[in-house]
Design a protein around this motif. Structure first.
Motif, short mmCIF file in Angstrom:
data_model
loop_
_atom_site.label_atom_id
_atom_site.label_comp_id
_atom_site.label_asym_id
_atom_site.label_seq_id
_atom_site.Cartn_x
_atom_site.Cartn_y
_atom_site.Cartn_z
N GLN A 111 0.81 -1.21 0.00
CA GLN A 111 0.00 0.00 0.00
C GLN A 111 0.85 1.27 0.00
OE1 GLN A 111 -2.83 0.12 3.20
NE2 GLN A 111 -3.65 2.09 2.60
N PHE A 112 1.96 1.26 0.71
CA PHE A 112 2.79 2.46 0.85
C PHE A 112 4.13 2.35 0.12
CE2 PHE A 112 -0.06 2.39 4.52
CZ PHE A 112 -0.66 3.63 4.38
N GLU A 113 4.25 1.40 -0.78
CA GLU A 113 5.53 1.14 -1.44
C GLU A 113 6.12 2.38 -2.12
OE1 GLU A 113 7.58 -2.09 -4.45
OE2 GLU A 113 5.41 -2.08 -4.23
N VAL A 156 14.98 4.23 3.99
CA VAL A 156 14.25 2.96 3.92
C VAL A 156 14.85 2.04 2.86
CG1 VAL A 156 12.00 1.89 3.45
CG2 VAL A 156 12.13 4.02 4.75
N VAL A 157 14.99 0.78 3.23
CA VAL A 157 15.41 -0.26 2.29
C VAL A 157 14.29 -1.30 2.27
CG1 VAL A 157 17.08 -2.09 1.78
CG2 VAL A 157 17.86 0.08 2.76
N LEU A 158 13.82 -1.63 1.07
CA LEU A 158 12.83 -2.70 0.89
C LEU A 158 13.52 -3.94 0.34
CD1 LEU A 158 9.87 -0.76 -0.78
CD2 LEU A 158 10.18 -1.30 1.62
N VAL A 187 10.51 -3.79 6.54
CA VAL A 187 11.33 -2.76 5.91
C VAL A 187 12.49 -2.46 6.85
CG1 VAL A 187 9.39 -1.76 4.64
CG2 VAL A 187 10.06 -0.78 6.83
N THR A 188 13.60 -2.06 6.28
CA THR A 188 14.77 -1.70 7.08
C THR A 188 14.94 -0.19 7.04
OG1 THR A 188 15.84 -3.80 6.56
CG2 THR A 188 17.27 -2.02 7.31
#
Length: 131
Positions: A57-59, A68-70, A77-78
């Protein structure tokens, strides 16, 4: 005191969050009644269990945040805490994670979902920015 230590101290006072042993065995964790929310792996790196639905939803917003790292396919998330604004983002995302966990169960978001610390695909922030 590091940014991560300050954030952990602040979040540990939030209603519904308690300190717990991280399922990955690294660092310290915060959990709600619905499952693990955050793993503080170092003085800089925190994994947040947003749920797969919230990540989808918030990608777009998550990928635009430099901290942020996905990891593809991960409900975690990192965050890399480098500046105070990253802590503000962490607080917002923890609030989002708590809300997302209340909407469970969601397939793929079970309590055994591995945090990003255990994925070899997690890239350091520098690699994502091209430097």
């Amino acid at each position: 005191m590091t940014l991560a230590a300050r954030a952990l101290t602040q979040l540990a006072t939030w209603p519904g969050l308690t300190e717990a042993e991280p399922s990955c065995g690294t660092g310290r964790a915060l959990a709600s009644a619905h499952g693990e929310i955050a793993h503080f792996h170092s003085d800089r790196d925190i994994d947040l269990h947003l749920t797969a639905r919230a990540v989808r939803q918030f990608e777009e917003h998550l990928t635009s945040a430099p901290a942020v790292v996905l990891v593809p396919g991960s409900p975690w998330v990192t965050l890399h805490l480098d500046v105070a604004a990253d802590v503000d983002l962490l607080m917002t995302l923890v609030s989002l994670a708590l809300h997302a966990h209340q909407a469970r169960p969601v397939p793929g978001d079970g309590p055994r979902a591995r945090c990003n610390d255990q994925y070899s695909a997690a890239l350091p922030r520098e690699n994502l920015s091209g430097s």
